[in-house]
Design an enzyme around this catalytic site. Sequence first.
Site, PDB file in Angstrom:
ATOM      1  N   LYS A   1       0.850  -1.199   0.000  1.00  0.00           N
ATOM      2  CA  LYS A   1       0.000   0.000   0.000  1.00  0.00           C
ATOM      3  C   LYS A   1       0.888   1.253   0.000  1.00  0.00           C
ATOM      4  O   LYS A   1       0.614   2.227  -0.702  1.00  0.00           O
ATOM      5  CB  LYS A   1      -0.952  -0.023   1.207  1.00  0.00           C
ATOM      6  CG  LYS A   1      -2.071  -1.038   1.012  1.00  0.00           C
ATOM      7  CD  LYS A   1      -2.891  -1.340   2.254  1.00  0.00           C
ATOM      8  CE  LYS A   1      -3.882  -2.475   1.919  1.00  0.00           C
ATOM      9  NZ  LYS A   1      -4.677  -2.952   3.056  1.00  0.00           N
TER      10      LYS A   1
ATOM     11  N   GLN B   1      -5.302  -1.861   9.137  1.00  0.00           N
ATOM     12  CA  GLN B   1      -5.139  -3.186   8.536  1.00  0.00           C
ATOM     13  C   GLN B   1      -5.737  -4.267   9.433  1.00  0.00           C
ATOM     14  O   GLN B   1      -5.445  -4.319  10.628  1.00  0.00           O
ATOM     15  CB  GLN B   1      -3.637  -3.444   8.278  1.00  0.00           C
ATOM     16  CG  GLN B   1      -3.330  -4.705   7.509  1.00  0.00           C
ATOM     17  CD  GLN B   1      -3.823  -4.661   6.059  1.00  0.00           C
ATOM     18  OE1 GLN B   1      -3.883  -3.605   5.436  1.00  0.00           O
ATOM     19  NE2 GLN B   1      -4.184  -5.805   5.531  1.00  0.00           N
TER      20      GLN B   1
ATOM     21  N   ASP C   1     -11.679   2.178   3.114  1.00  0.00           N
ATOM     22  CA  ASP C   1     -12.008   0.754   2.972  1.00  0.00           C
ATOM     23  C   ASP C   1     -13.502   0.564   2.720  1.00  0.00           C
ATOM     24  O   ASP C   1     -13.923  -0.522   2.316  1.00  0.00           O
ATOM     25  CB  ASP C   1     -11.690   0.014   4.284  1.00  0.00           C
ATOM     26  CG  ASP C   1     -10.318  -0.634   4.308  1.00  0.00           C
ATOM     27  OD1 ASP C   1      -9.886  -1.131   3.260  1.00  0.00           O
ATOM     28  OD2 ASP C   1      -9.704  -0.656   5.392  1.00  0.00           O
TER      29      ASP C   1
HETATM   30  N1  GUN Z   1      -7.133  -7.169   5.538  1.00  0.00           N
HETATM   31  C1  GUN Z   1      -7.342  -7.915   4.431  1.00  0.00           C
HETATM   32  N2  GUN Z   1      -7.933  -7.186   3.471  1.00  0.00           N
HETATM   33  C2  GUN Z   1      -8.094  -5.949   3.976  1.00  0.00           C
HETATM   34  C3  GUN Z   1      -8.631  -4.740   3.444  1.00  0.00           C
HETATM   35  O1  GUN Z   1      -9.111  -4.651   2.311  1.00  0.00           O
HETATM   36  N3  GUN Z   1      -8.607  -3.681   4.296  1.00  0.00           N
HETATM   37  C4  GUN Z   1      -8.119  -3.744   5.556  1.00  0.00           C
HETATM   38  N4  GUN Z   1      -8.158  -2.659   6.324  1.00  0.00           N
HETATM   39  N5  GUN Z   1      -7.605  -4.853   6.068  1.00  0.00           N
HETATM   40  C5  GUN Z   1      -7.597  -5.937   5.282  1.00  0.00           C
END
Ligand code: GUN
Length: 284
Positions: free
Chosen positions: A53, A97, A120
């Site tokens: 990211k 996350q 998200d």
């Molecule tokens: N963990 C696995 N996929 C995601 C996601 O799309 N967003 C977040 N915040 N955590 C994750």
Amino acid sequence: MAIIIDGKTVSASVKNSVAEECRTLFEKTGKKPGLAVIIVGDDPASRVYVNNKKKACELVGFVSREYALPASTSQEELSALVKELNSDREINGILCQLPLPKHLDEKAVIELIAPEKDVDAFHASNVGKIMIGDFDFLPCTPAGVMEMLDYYNIEIAGKECVVVGRSNIVGKPMSMLLLHRNGTVTICHSKTKNLKEVCRRADILVAAVGIPKFVSGDMIKEGAVVIDVGINRTADGKLCGDVDFAEAEKVASYITPVPGGVGPMTIAVLMKNTLTAFKLQNLL
Ligand code: GUN
């Protein structure tokens, strides 16, 4: 043999257009979108995702800030950080996350993120907006799947769409996005009877169950589009999806590989959402 849907190409195309718009807006405003990523503990998979990211932010020209907190972080400490970021004007998007260490309440953290910074699209307010079809952000993985279908000009309206898995992050919102585009949608889960028969009806089959090779070749109709959202690790450490790729590619018309399919799309949509958040917050 199926055509392979190349997530890297589609993802690069989305990121390029985000980067271009970011440059134009910077020339106009002197400001750049800012994304804050919170990671708690040392889950190796989460570390890889967070690094990716960060790299994507650099590529498209965003400011990115990482908050790496120890596994011992308390709910109060995490809440204090989210509140601080909610009122930080340099930060347009906040992503915590998941999964969080067991002692932390994920739902409480998600609900504390300001909905306008919830890139998200996990906050109940954003989920509700998706239900009524009036949204600012779409959840990254399902929206990434839609980008792929569109890139390959795959028709959705009127098609039988079967989504295997009903998670809040993928299965449920995926079904809603296909429905918005006039697909006839069935959601399958662990209690579904005749799963094989239901899957075999699908023109578009989305697998999001988190079980390696769960979807076998005999569950797929000849010529179906197969989208594999799974990212699992086999005993020998290799990545593998929820679909038995070797079997599926013989019957499908289009198929996403793992890795290199849906995975890269998630981050591309995150960049898109952060840009949207920046524009909304700056009235651009
Ligand atoms: N963990 C696995 N996929 C995601 C996601 O799309 N967003 C977040 N915040 N955590 C994750």
